[in-house]
Design an enzyme around this catalytic site. Structure first.
Site, short mmCIF file in Angstrom:
data_model
loop_
_atom_site.label_atom_id
_atom_site.label_comp_id
_atom_site.label_asym_id
_atom_site.label_seq_id
_atom_site.Cartn_x
_atom_site.Cartn_y
_atom_site.Cartn_z
CG ASP A 119 -9.15 -3.81 -3.89
OD1 ASP A 119 -9.33 -2.61 -3.62
OD2 ASP A 119 -9.21 -4.72 -3.05
NE ARG B 79 -5.79 -4.13 0.04
CZ ARG B 79 -5.45 -4.18 -1.24
NH1 ARG B 79 -4.22 -4.51 -1.58
NH2 ARG B 79 -6.32 -3.89 -2.18
CG HIS C 51 -11.79 1.18 -4.30
ND1 HIS C 51 -11.95 1.70 -3.04
CD2 HIS C 51 -10.91 0.16 -4.17
CE1 HIS C 51 -11.21 1.02 -2.18
NE2 HIS C 51 -10.57 0.06 -2.84
CG HIS D 208 -13.68 -2.52 -1.05
ND1 HIS D 208 -13.45 -3.15 -2.26
CD2 HIS D 208 -12.49 -2.02 -0.66
CE1 HIS D 208 -12.18 -3.04 -2.58
NE2 HIS D 208 -11.57 -2.34 -1.63
O1 LIG Z 1 -8.93 -1.00 5.09
C1 LIG Z 1 -9.99 -1.41 4.61
O2 LIG Z 1 -10.97 -1.67 5.29
C2 LIG Z 1 -10.09 -1.66 3.14
C3 LIG Z 1 -9.14 -0.84 2.37
C4 LIG Z 1 -9.16 -1.19 0.91
O3 LIG Z 1 -9.75 -0.52 0.11
C5 LIG Z 1 -8.45 -2.39 0.47
O4 LIG Z 1 -7.81 -3.06 1.28
O5 LIG Z 1 -8.54 -2.72 -0.72
FE LIG Z 2 -9.68 -1.51 -1.86
#
Ligand SMILES: O=C(O)CCC(=O)C(=O)O
Ligand SMILES: [Fe+2]
Length: 286
Positions: free
Chosen positions: A100, A272, A98, A257
């Protein structure tokens, strides 16, 4: 000495010789910004940074998203910082390709993840280069896709409660950012032009897309099935193997990703943040 070296032929670069807990010069920021636009993923290994340092880093690129709809998942006192925490009580589950928040009118330009705790093996994140995905298509296919938009619906990705949650926050007088679109589906071109590099890339995001506008359901599904397979082409992909204290930043405008969910029951904890796209940075189709 600030050094930038590619981590794969597809995308990504490792940035060494700087300490993100310290102030950087305007020239260093320029170099980092340029590297970001050139490589789409930047990996900063071995950074001992605080949440404030991570925010300062992000603000070099734009405003930070406040995770209003996901407040319970944020760090206390830092609504911009989501905790992605998985362990034996909370199995990992973000394992789909996807980009984000594509269900928003103006999705965040980038995501910045800081690895606090990583499993000894597993929990990698894959990135696929959507410039390469576009360039690998034949001219007639590029032309056809270039005329199309897809409908992206946050409700498909987040569930039916998504707009109601927005309403609830409003009732509680928590300011709701209109960039969420309040749960209304949006249309984005399948081929987009990056506002900085001006290069075209493919823009699909399976958890959000409900249809290709103007095509019949079966036509749209056939095209999407093809595109979802196409973006998984190994030559487009960099696979990041995490170490604690890695800070990684990626460009949501030209990448997809996938977080590999193979490490249960081990612990993985990431901080994040999302960087918002300026309103006038909205992508165009040509
Ligand atoms: O935990 C991760 O490596 C990425 C997860 C994800 O899709 C995000 O943080 O947008
Ligand atoms: Fe993501």
């Amino acid at each position: 000495m600030l050094a930038i070296e590619p981590v794969s032929l597809a995308l990504g670069a490792r940035v060494t010789g700087i300490d993100l807990s310290q102030d950087l010069s305007a020239q260093q920021w320029d170099t980092i910004r340029q590297a970001f636009h050139q490589h789409s993923v930047l990996v900063f290994p071995d950074q001992k940074i605080t949440i404030e340092d991570q925010k300062r880093f992000c603000r070099q690129f734009g405003d930070l998203l406040v995770h209003q709809h996901l407040l319970p998942m944020t760090v206390d006192g830092h609504p911009e910082c989501m905790r992605l925490h998985n362990d034996e009580n909370n199995p990992p589950g973000l394992n789909t390709w996807h980009t984000d928040n594509s269900g928003w009118p103006n999705p965040p330009l980038g995501t910045v993840l800081y690895a606090k705790t990583t499993p000894s093996v597993g929990g990698d994140t894959l990135f696929s280069n959507m410039y390469l995905a576009y360039e690998a298509l034949s001219p007639p296919m590029q032309e056809m896709l270039g005329q199309l938009t897809a409908t992206h619906d946050a409700k498909k990705a987040f569930g039916a409660d998504y707009p109601e949650l927005g309403e609830l926050l409003k009732k509680k007088s928590i300011e709701v950012d209109d960039r969420f679109g309040n749960g209304k589906a949006v249309q984005h071109p399948l081929v987009r032009t990056h506002p900085v590099t001006k290069k075209k890339s493919l823009y699909v995001s399976a958890p959000y897309i409900t249809r290709i506008d103007g095509l019949s359901t079966t036509e749209g599904q056939a095209v999407l099935d093809f595109l979802y397979r196409h973006i998984e082409t190994n030559e487009f992909i960099y696979r990041h193997q995490w170490h604690a204290n890695d800070l990684l930043m990626w460009d949501n405008r030209c990448l997809q990703h996938y977080a590999v969910a193979d490490y249960f029951p081990h612990e993985r904890l990431m901080y994040r943040m999302n960087i918002l796209e300026e309103e006038d940075g909205k992508w165009t189709t040509s």
